[in-house]
Scaffold this motif. Structure first.
Motif, PDB file in Angstrom:
ATOM      1  N   ARG A  92     -14.857 -29.095 118.213  1.00 22.22           N
ATOM      2  CA  ARG A  92     -14.379 -28.208 117.142  1.00 22.22           C
ATOM      3  C   ARG A  92     -12.857 -28.172 117.157  1.00 22.22           C
ATOM      4  O   ARG A  92     -12.231 -27.238 117.664  1.00 22.22           O
ATOM      5  CB  ARG A  92     -14.959 -26.815 117.323  1.00 22.22           C
ATOM      6  CG  ARG A  92     -16.478 -26.772 117.160  1.00 22.22           C
ATOM      7  CD  ARG A  92     -17.011 -25.356 117.277  1.00 22.22           C
ATOM      8  NE  ARG A  92     -18.461 -25.318 117.094  1.00 22.22           N
ATOM      9  CZ  ARG A  92     -19.197 -24.212 117.159  1.00 22.22           C
ATOM     10  NH1 ARG A  92     -18.602 -23.041 117.436  1.00 22.22           N
ATOM     11  NH2 ARG A  92     -20.502 -24.260 116.965  1.00 22.22           N
ATOM     12  N   LEU A  93     -12.275 -29.216 116.605  1.00 17.85           N
ATOM     13  CA  LEU A  93     -10.822 -29.324 116.535  1.00 17.85           C
ATOM     14  C   LEU A  93     -10.389 -29.503 115.087  1.00 17.85           C
ATOM     15  O   LEU A  93     -11.158 -29.978 114.245  1.00 17.85           O
ATOM     16  CB  LEU A  93     -10.334 -30.516 117.377  1.00 17.85           C
ATOM     17  CG  LEU A  93     -10.639 -30.447 118.884  1.00 17.85           C
ATOM     18  CD1 LEU A  93     -10.209 -31.742 119.565  1.00 17.85           C
ATOM     19  CD2 LEU A  93      -9.944 -29.246 119.529  1.00 17.85           C
ATOM     20  N   ARG A  94      -9.162 -29.191 114.821  1.00 14.57           N
ATOM     21  CA  ARG A  94      -8.633 -29.292 113.465  1.00 14.57           C
ATOM     22  C   ARG A  94      -8.564 -30.767 113.044  1.00 14.57           C
ATOM     23  O   ARG A  94      -8.090 -31.612 113.800  1.00 14.57           O
ATOM     24  CB  ARG A  94      -7.250 -28.643 113.409  1.00 14.57           C
ATOM     25  CG  ARG A  94      -6.661 -28.590 112.008  1.00 14.57           C
ATOM     26  CD  ARG A  94      -5.324 -27.862 112.022  1.00 14.57           C
ATOM     27  NE  ARG A  94      -4.758 -27.792 110.687  1.00 14.57           N
ATOM     28  CZ  ARG A  94      -3.581 -27.223 110.395  1.00 14.57           C
ATOM     29  NH1 ARG A  94      -2.870 -26.661 111.387  1.00 14.57           N
ATOM     30  NH2 ARG A  94      -3.139 -27.197 109.163  1.00 14.57           N
ATOM     31  N   GLY A  95      -9.022 -31.055 111.843  1.00 15.93           N
ATOM     32  CA  GLY A  95      -8.971 -32.417 111.323  1.00 15.93           C
ATOM     33  C   GLY A  95     -10.102 -33.314 111.785  1.00 15.93           C
ATOM     34  O   GLY A  95     -10.106 -34.512 111.493  1.00 15.93           O
ATOM     35  N   MET A  96     -11.083 -32.753 112.499  1.00 12.87           N
ATOM     36  CA  MET A  96     -12.166 -33.580 113.027  1.00 12.87           C
ATOM     37  C   MET A  96     -13.057 -34.118 111.916  1.00 12.87           C
ATOM     38  O   MET A  96     -13.631 -35.203 112.051  1.00 12.87           O
ATOM     39  CB  MET A  96     -12.998 -32.774 114.029  1.00 12.87           C
ATOM     40  CG  MET A  96     -13.904 -33.632 114.898  1.00 12.87           C
ATOM     41  SD  MET A  96     -13.014 -34.950 115.784  1.00 12.87           S
ATOM     42  CE  MET A  96     -12.024 -33.973 116.931  1.00 12.87           C
ATOM     43  N   ASN A  97     -13.174 -33.390 110.813  1.00 12.70           N
ATOM     44  CA  ASN A  97     -13.967 -33.894 109.683  1.00 12.70           C
ATOM     45  C   ASN A  97     -13.386 -35.192 109.127  1.00 12.70           C
ATOM     46  O   ASN A  97     -14.131 -36.066 108.657  1.00 12.70           O
ATOM     47  CB  ASN A  97     -14.045 -32.839 108.572  1.00 12.70           C
ATOM     48  CG  ASN A  97     -14.934 -31.667 108.949  1.00 12.70           C
ATOM     49  OD1 ASN A  97     -15.852 -31.824 109.757  1.00 12.70           O
ATOM     50  ND2 ASN A  97     -14.662 -30.507 108.383  1.00 12.70           N
ATOM     51  N   TRP A  98     -12.073 -35.296 109.202  1.00 11.86           N
ATOM     52  CA  TRP A  98     -11.430 -36.528 108.728  1.00 11.86           C
ATOM     53  C   TRP A  98     -11.830 -37.706 109.610  1.00 11.86           C
ATOM     54  O   TRP A  98     -12.099 -38.803 109.112  1.00 11.86           O
ATOM     55  CB  TRP A  98      -9.916 -36.350 108.748  1.00 11.86           C
ATOM     56  CG  TRP A  98      -9.187 -37.535 108.184  1.00 11.86           C
ATOM     57  CD1 TRP A  98      -8.840 -37.739 106.886  1.00 11.86           C
ATOM     58  CD2 TRP A  98      -8.728 -38.689 108.906  1.00 11.86           C
ATOM     59  NE1 TRP A  98      -8.200 -38.946 106.742  1.00 11.86           N
ATOM     60  CE2 TRP A  98      -8.106 -39.555 107.962  1.00 11.86           C
ATOM     61  CE3 TRP A  98      -8.766 -39.078 110.237  1.00 11.86           C
ATOM     62  CZ2 TRP A  98      -7.553 -40.767 108.322  1.00 11.86           C
ATOM     63  CZ3 TRP A  98      -8.229 -40.299 110.592  1.00 11.86           C
ATOM     64  CH2 TRP A  98      -7.626 -41.128 109.658  1.00 11.86           C
TER      65      TRP A  98
END
Length: 308
Positions: free
Chosen positions: A104-110
């Motif tokens: 669960r880190l920022r930008g992981m969806n990218w």
């Protein structure tokens, strides 16, 4: 003969109705799958060179010819080399990627999108793009020449030489494309399995001292065994049936070093018009895939909580 009562008719209708809904799909399956399969099985025991003429029964002569065909044995060997080379990577590397993008880190969806993008790209487009990369003056050879590692470059798709005396360079180059194309697909399967594992288990393991990389060894791998088995069997079946990459990038060359059993079947059927011989090759391929499919069913039965 006694007449059926209205209640009996209703019971019969309730039993028949589901099968009536299935009937159109069953008819399509019979016409497009089962009947052609039966015909192919019959043609493997015949001589069917001229499409306009009726096939002539020759018994096991096609199988005898197949047993003495050096090209067939080479393509079968190439197929198993492909299988052994691709499957282990597609079993474990996507799991590592899934663990990475499950954070669960920022930008992981990218990152998830980036890893999955090759899956939605057409194999034709991917094959042509990689063929350009592998070209004599392509990007990969330009980088190698610039770095001085291989001043003359590497004949990625035009050399029958083998790496470590096992895998032809041309075949290994195609295997890399298959791996690149399949990473995202299997990563999504693993990602679904990882998200089904309760976080409480990892928290309890952390209290017991199992943290960082060790928690994946102690918890993730054991709980992901059904998914690992599923990916192993699916990737094995896909590797056995590989065709598009070979057709687009090398067409089985050079010197049959990258020719797989499916491409050889296609070549015999549509290149040489050896329909009966191609059906014989197809029967051998069917038996191989059937064995892998049975293995998948056995594995699924062992995983009581997992179904496909």
């Amino acid at each position: 003969m006694s007449k059926l009562t209205s209640k009996q008719w209703i019971l019969i209708k309730h039993k028949i109705t589901p099968y009536l809904f299935l009937l159109p799909a069953l008819i399509i399956l019979i016409l497009t799958v089962f009947w052609p399969a039966i015909q192919a099985f019959y043609l493997s025991f015949t001589n069917y060179e001229n499409i306009g003429d009726p096939p002539q029964w020759i018994g096991f002569k096609n199988f005898l010819r197949l047993s003495k065909d050096p090209v067939f044995w080479q393509t079968l060997q190439n197929t198993f080399v492909y299988l052994i080379g691709v499957v282990p990577i597609l079993v474990f590397l996507p799991l590592a990627l899934a663990i990475l993008v499950n954070q669960r880190l920022r930008g992981m969806n990218w990152f998830r999108t980036a890893y999955y993008t090759p899956v939605v790209i057409s194999m034709v487009v991917a094959g042509i793009a990689w063929k350009w990369l592998y070209a004599e003056n392509g990007l990969l050879n330009q980088i190698l020449k610039t770095l001085g590692i291989f001043p003359d470059g590497i004949p990625w798709l035009t050399s029958p030489d083998k790496i470590l005396g096992i895998v032809p360079i041309s075949l290994a180059s195609i295997m890399a494309v298959t791996i690149w194309k399949g990473l995202g697909y299997y990563m999504v399967i693993y990602l679904a399995g990882l998200q089904a594992i309760p976080a409480d288990i990892y928290e309890a393991a952390a209290i017991d001292g199992s943290d960082s990389v060790r928690k994946h060894w102690d918890i993730t791998l054991p709980l992901m065994q059904p998914y690992l088995a599923l990916v192993a069997v699916i990737s094995a079946i896909s590797a056995t049936k590989v065709f598009e990459e070979v057709y687009i990038m090398t067409q089985g060359g050079p010197l049959n070093s990258s020719k797989t059993i499916v491409y050889y079947l296609y070549e015999q059927a549509f290149g040489n018009l050896e329909i009966s011989y191609a059906c014989t090759i197809g029967l051998v391929l069917f038996l191989i895939i059937l064995g892998l499919s049975i293995l998948r069913l056995v594995i699924n039965q062992d995983g009581n909580d997992f179904s496909v």
